[in-house]
Design a protein around this motif. Structure first.
Motif, PDB file in Angstrom:
ATOM      1  N   ASP B  15      33.951  27.926  34.882  1.00  0.00           N
ATOM      2  CA  ASP B  15      33.759  28.748  36.079  1.00  0.00           C
ATOM      3  C   ASP B  15      32.272  29.105  36.226  1.00  0.00           C
ATOM      4  O   ASP B  15      31.571  29.306  35.228  1.00  0.00           O
ATOM      5  CB  ASP B  15      34.581  30.030  35.920  1.00  0.00           C
ATOM      6  CG  ASP B  15      34.723  30.789  37.215  1.00  0.00           C
ATOM      7  OD1 ASP B  15      35.843  30.827  37.731  1.00  0.00           O
ATOM      8  OD2 ASP B  15      33.711  31.350  37.697  1.00  0.00           O
ATOM      9  N   ASP B  16      31.806  29.183  37.460  1.00  0.00           N
ATOM     10  CA  ASP B  16      30.406  29.573  37.710  1.00  0.00           C
ATOM     11  C   ASP B  16      30.054  30.878  37.014  1.00  0.00           C
ATOM     12  O   ASP B  16      28.938  31.069  36.540  1.00  0.00           O
ATOM     13  CB  ASP B  16      30.179  29.767  39.218  1.00  0.00           C
ATOM     14  CG  ASP B  16      29.887  28.450  39.915  1.00  0.00           C
ATOM     15  OD1 ASP B  16      29.879  27.417  39.215  1.00  0.00           O
ATOM     16  OD2 ASP B  16      29.695  28.461  41.142  1.00  0.00           O
ATOM     17  N   LEU B  17      31.029  31.790  36.983  1.00  0.00           N
ATOM     18  CA  LEU B  17      30.748  33.111  36.423  1.00  0.00           C
ATOM     19  C   LEU B  17      30.644  33.097  34.896  1.00  0.00           C
ATOM     20  O   LEU B  17      30.367  34.132  34.292  1.00  0.00           O
ATOM     21  CB  LEU B  17      31.812  34.115  36.852  1.00  0.00           C
ATOM     22  CG  LEU B  17      31.588  34.747  38.218  1.00  0.00           C
ATOM     23  CD1 LEU B  17      32.535  35.896  38.446  1.00  0.00           C
ATOM     24  CD2 LEU B  17      30.159  35.237  38.378  1.00  0.00           C
ATOM     25  N   ILE B  26      24.584  37.501  41.531  1.00  0.00           N
ATOM     26  CA  ILE B  26      25.522  38.321  42.307  1.00  0.00           C
ATOM     27  C   ILE B  26      25.131  39.796  42.214  1.00  0.00           C
ATOM     28  O   ILE B  26      25.108  40.515  43.217  1.00  0.00           O
ATOM     29  CB  ILE B  26      26.967  38.094  41.813  1.00  0.00           C
ATOM     30  CG1 ILE B  26      27.431  36.704  42.228  1.00  0.00           C
ATOM     31  CG2 ILE B  26      27.919  39.161  42.367  1.00  0.00           C
ATOM     32  CD1 ILE B  26      28.703  36.236  41.569  1.00  0.00           C
ATOM     33  N   ASP B  34      20.093  43.577  50.347  1.00  0.00           N
ATOM     34  CA  ASP B  34      19.798  44.019  51.718  1.00  0.00           C
ATOM     35  C   ASP B  34      19.551  45.527  51.816  1.00  0.00           C
ATOM     36  O   ASP B  34      19.458  46.082  52.896  1.00  0.00           O
ATOM     37  CB  ASP B  34      20.886  43.545  52.692  1.00  0.00           C
ATOM     38  CG  ASP B  34      22.244  44.182  52.423  1.00  0.00           C
ATOM     39  OD1 ASP B  34      22.281  45.213  51.718  1.00  0.00           O
ATOM     40  OD2 ASP B  34      23.255  43.669  52.919  1.00  0.00           O
ATOM     41  N   GLU B  36      21.377  48.071  51.104  1.00  0.00           N
ATOM     42  CA  GLU B  36      22.494  48.980  51.387  1.00  0.00           C
ATOM     43  C   GLU B  36      22.695  49.946  50.218  1.00  0.00           C
ATOM     44  O   GLU B  36      22.994  51.125  50.408  1.00  0.00           O
ATOM     45  CB  GLU B  36      23.755  48.150  51.627  1.00  0.00           C
ATOM     46  CG  GLU B  36      24.863  48.918  52.294  1.00  0.00           C
ATOM     47  CD  GLU B  36      26.013  48.000  52.700  1.00  0.00           C
ATOM     48  OE1 GLU B  36      25.746  46.899  53.219  1.00  0.00           O
ATOM     49  OE2 GLU B  36      27.166  48.397  52.489  1.00  0.00           O
ATOM     50  N   ASP B 259      34.595  38.841  37.737  1.00  0.00           N
ATOM     51  CA  ASP B 259      35.453  37.833  38.366  1.00  0.00           C
ATOM     52  C   ASP B 259      36.642  38.508  39.058  1.00  0.00           C
ATOM     53  O   ASP B 259      36.967  38.208  40.205  1.00  0.00           O
ATOM     54  CB  ASP B 259      35.937  36.856  37.293  1.00  0.00           C
ATOM     55  CG  ASP B 259      36.813  35.756  37.852  1.00  0.00           C
ATOM     56  OD1 ASP B 259      36.379  35.084  38.790  1.00  0.00           O
ATOM     57  OD2 ASP B 259      37.943  35.576  37.346  1.00  0.00           O
ATOM     58  N   ILE B 262      35.573  40.461  42.229  1.00  0.00           N
ATOM     59  CA  ILE B 262      35.302  39.589  43.374  1.00  0.00           C
ATOM     60  C   ILE B 262      36.597  39.003  43.917  1.00  0.00           C
ATOM     61  O   ILE B 262      36.855  39.044  45.121  1.00  0.00           O
ATOM     62  CB  ILE B 262      34.304  38.480  42.982  1.00  0.00           C
ATOM     63  CG1 ILE B 262      32.937  39.109  42.685  1.00  0.00           C
ATOM     64  CG2 ILE B 262      34.177  37.446  44.098  1.00  0.00           C
ATOM     65  CD1 ILE B 262      31.950  38.182  42.026  1.00  0.00           C
ATOM     66  N   ALA B 263      37.440  38.495  43.021  1.00  0.00           N
ATOM     67  CA  ALA B 263      38.681  37.852  43.459  1.00  0.00           C
ATOM     68  C   ALA B 263      39.615  38.845  44.150  1.00  0.00           C
ATOM     69  O   ALA B 263      40.363  38.474  45.054  1.00  0.00           O
ATOM     70  CB  ALA B 263      39.374  37.213  42.264  1.00  0.00           C
ATOM     71  N   TYR B 267      34.728  44.255  44.739  1.00  0.00           N
ATOM     72  CA  TYR B 267      33.372  44.305  44.176  1.00  0.00           C
ATOM     73  C   TYR B 267      32.484  45.366  44.839  1.00  0.00           C
ATOM     74  O   TYR B 267      31.912  46.229  44.181  1.00  0.00           O
ATOM     75  CB  TYR B 267      32.714  42.918  44.249  1.00  0.00           C
ATOM     76  CG  TYR B 267      31.261  42.942  43.855  1.00  0.00           C
ATOM     77  CD1 TYR B 267      30.888  43.089  42.523  1.00  0.00           C
ATOM     78  CD2 TYR B 267      30.248  42.861  44.815  1.00  0.00           C
ATOM     79  CE1 TYR B 267      29.546  43.141  42.161  1.00  0.00           C
ATOM     80  CE2 TYR B 267      28.910  42.912  44.458  1.00  0.00           C
ATOM     81  CZ  TYR B 267      28.566  43.050  43.132  1.00  0.00           C
ATOM     82  OH  TYR B 267      27.239  43.123  42.777  1.00  0.00           O
ATOM     83  N   GLU B 268      32.398  45.295  46.171  1.00  0.00           N
ATOM     84  CA  GLU B 268      31.479  46.208  46.858  1.00  0.00           C
ATOM     85  C   GLU B 268      31.901  47.668  46.682  1.00  0.00           C
ATOM     86  O   GLU B 268      31.061  48.529  46.408  1.00  0.00           O
ATOM     87  CB  GLU B 268      31.387  45.855  48.347  1.00  0.00           C
ATOM     88  CG  GLU B 268      30.613  44.579  48.564  1.00  0.00           C
ATOM     89  CD  GLU B 268      30.342  44.303  50.029  1.00  0.00           C
ATOM     90  OE1 GLU B 268      30.683  45.144  50.881  1.00  0.00           O
ATOM     91  OE2 GLU B 268      29.790  43.234  50.312  1.00  0.00           O
ATOM     92  N   ASP B 269      33.190  47.924  46.829  1.00  0.00           N
ATOM     93  CA  ASP B 269      33.660  49.309  46.670  1.00  0.00           C
ATOM     94  C   ASP B 269      33.404  49.814  45.262  1.00  0.00           C
ATOM     95  O   ASP B 269      33.047  50.975  45.057  1.00  0.00           O
ATOM     96  CB  ASP B 269      35.160  49.407  46.978  1.00  0.00           C
ATOM     97  CG  ASP B 269      35.407  49.402  48.470  1.00  0.00           C
ATOM     98  OD1 ASP B 269      34.449  49.698  49.215  1.00  0.00           O
ATOM     99  OD2 ASP B 269      36.533  49.103  48.880  1.00  0.00           O
TER     100      ASP B 269
END
Lengths: 126, 355
Positions: B15-17, B26, B34, B36, B259, B262-263, B267-269
């Motif tokens: 896996d990339d991760l 990431i 950005d 935020e 992982d 994100i899945a 993630y953001e929260d």
């Protein structure tokens, strides 16, 4: 998963165009003080104090809040207190039971008014 | 949101991760790129704590290998039975030299399941002679029940006065098995009872048994003392188990937990939660300021998390073969956005809260 795409979100400070409720607005709750600092601050001081450990544990209070969040049907509160109760180690079964308590009171509160109807019928009918 | 469960590590799945640079990409991109959310460097600058510098070295944490009998969903090591990175005896000898001369008062063995390293017992026997005040082994508990050859571990730990620190995500079967795998709860309970039987975790016992709690999803741990009370009550009432302290540890957005975040579209929260819970008082006592982490192949890191992100110490001394405590202590600690995990709320470290 081989490709990760993190969608950038821009949380603009106005109401989301298509929805009355936006989960991102919950994060802005604290900003209500900006338009009325004294009242907002008093509210948050009170709010914080209410949820401190007291005669009830913080966890008991969180469960009450979760149940009330549902009877009030407040999406922000449901979001916040689902997370809060999970953080406090509350199980799914406990959370659902708390909601049933709220639901029982809500439906009971509806039904108990049936006595008013019965009183009125009894008064009106010969 | 539930995600598909796997019994293979990210490494095994290619896996990339599994790659540290992808994870760092990431963690530095999206909401941090950005603007935020502020980067960790920006945040600690605001509170006058940049650059982060070590204090007195107190803990040597040695990761003796990434092999594990479990494949926990939240594992920041991406450990599992398919990981072959194991510390050699040669590297262990270099570690023993360091242990004999260190000013640190705590030696902390971790993994994977450290007991799966074939030289584990010999290493513990030798290391325990060095007179370190607190000798910790992070045991996942199930290893004690995994195979007959591990059944005597409680006696072995006792003989060498090892301080056992064990993961136990919840006092209920459902929550524990969901995070750590089917059957883990029952095996863990049995292992705890066996540790109790030889004297571990008893109120007046010097044989220390502490448990580690980490949340079973995309939320932060709450009040450590309150959770400890709940754990003690439930484990005593249901199974007659006793232990000393509970460490509440925040899951850091690294490897399998990243992982999962994100899945499950959390993630953001989750990063918002970490940033909003930022506590400058926790920064002052964060684990990397009193710890050196040593990897299975002898490289040196500020903490086990930086080890997994392949962020070696910012020092002339980078390997156990050239270890020099004075030189190492004169360094800037390497940071990225995962560091928010150790500074949220009451803070988080391998020894629990820090603020």
């Amino acid at each position: 998963m081989s490709v990760y795409f993190i969608k950038p979100k821009k949380h603009i400070d106005k109401m989301a165009s298509n929805n009355y409720y936006d989960p991102a607005d919950l994060r802005k709750f604290g900003k209500i003080t900006e338009w009325s600092e004294e009242l907002g601050t008093k509210f948050f001081d009170y709010y914080g104090k209410v949820f401190e450990e007291g005669a009830l544990t913080a966890r008991e209070k969180a469960l009450i809040a979760l149940a009330v969040a549902h009877t009030e049907q407040c999406p922000y509160c449901i979001d916040a207190y689902t997370k809060d109760t999970l953080q406090r180690g509350v199980t799914k079964e406990q959370m659902m039971e708390a909601i049933h308590v709220g639901a029982a009171i809500k439906s009971g509160a509806t039904l108990v008014h049936g006595t008013m109807m019965m009183n009125k019928v009894n008064k009106l009918e010969m | 949101m539930s995600v598909t469960k796997t019994k293979k590590s990210l490494h095994k799945r290619h896996d990339d991760l599994a790659q540290a640079n992808k994870q760092l990409e990431i963690l530095s991109g999206g909401i941090f790129a950005d603007g935020e959310l502020p980067t960790f460097a920006k945040k600690i600058k605001e509170t006058g704590q940049f650059p982060l510098r070590p204090k007195k070295l107190e803990i040597l944490q040695i990761n003796v290998g990434y092999m594990c009998n479990q494949v926990c969903e939240h594992c920041h090591v991406d450990a599992g039975p398919d990981r072959k990175e194991i510390m050699t005896w040669e590297t262990m000898e270099q570690c023993l030299e360091v242990i004999k001369n260190t000013g640190a008062h705590t030696l902390d063995l971790t993994g994977g399941a450290p007991e799966m390293n074939p030289h584990f017992r010999r290493f513990v026997e030798e290391a325990s002679k060095a007179g370190i005040k607190d000798f910790i082994v992070r045991s996942n508990l199930t290893i004690i029940r995994a195979n007959k050859k591990y059944h005597d571990l409680p006696e072995f730990f006792k003989k060498h006065n090892v301080h056992v620190v064990s993961s136990m995500p919840h006092w209920t079967r459902g929550k524990t098995d969901k995070q750590r795998g089917e059957g883990v709860f029952d095996k863990s309970i049995k292992a705890l009872q066996e540790l109790n039987a030889v004297g571990y975790g008893m109120p007046d016992s010097d044989l220390r048994l502490d448990l580690v709690y980490n949340p079973n999803g995309a939320y932060l741990p709450s009040d450590q003392a309150g959770m400890e009370k709940d754990f003690k009550k439930a484990l005593m009432e249901d199974f007659g188990i006793q232990f000393h302290n509970l460490f509440a540890i925040t899951n850091l957005p690294i490897a399998r937990f990243l992982d999962y975040l994100i899945a499950s579209e959390n993630y953001e929260d989750y990063m918002y939660q970490l940033v909003e819970a930022y506590n400058p008082a926790a920064v002052a006592n964060v684990m990397c300021t009193n710890t050196i982490s040593i990897s299975w192949d002898g490289w040196l890191y500020d903490c086990d998390f930086n080890q997994m992100l392949d962020l070696k110490v910012n020092s002339k001394v980078k390997h156990i073969s050239e270890y020099n405590e004075d030189l190492l202590n004169d360094r800037n600690i390497i940071i990225s956005q995962h560091c928010y995990g150790c500074t949220a709320g009451a803070g988080s470290s391998c020894q629990g809260t820090v603020a």
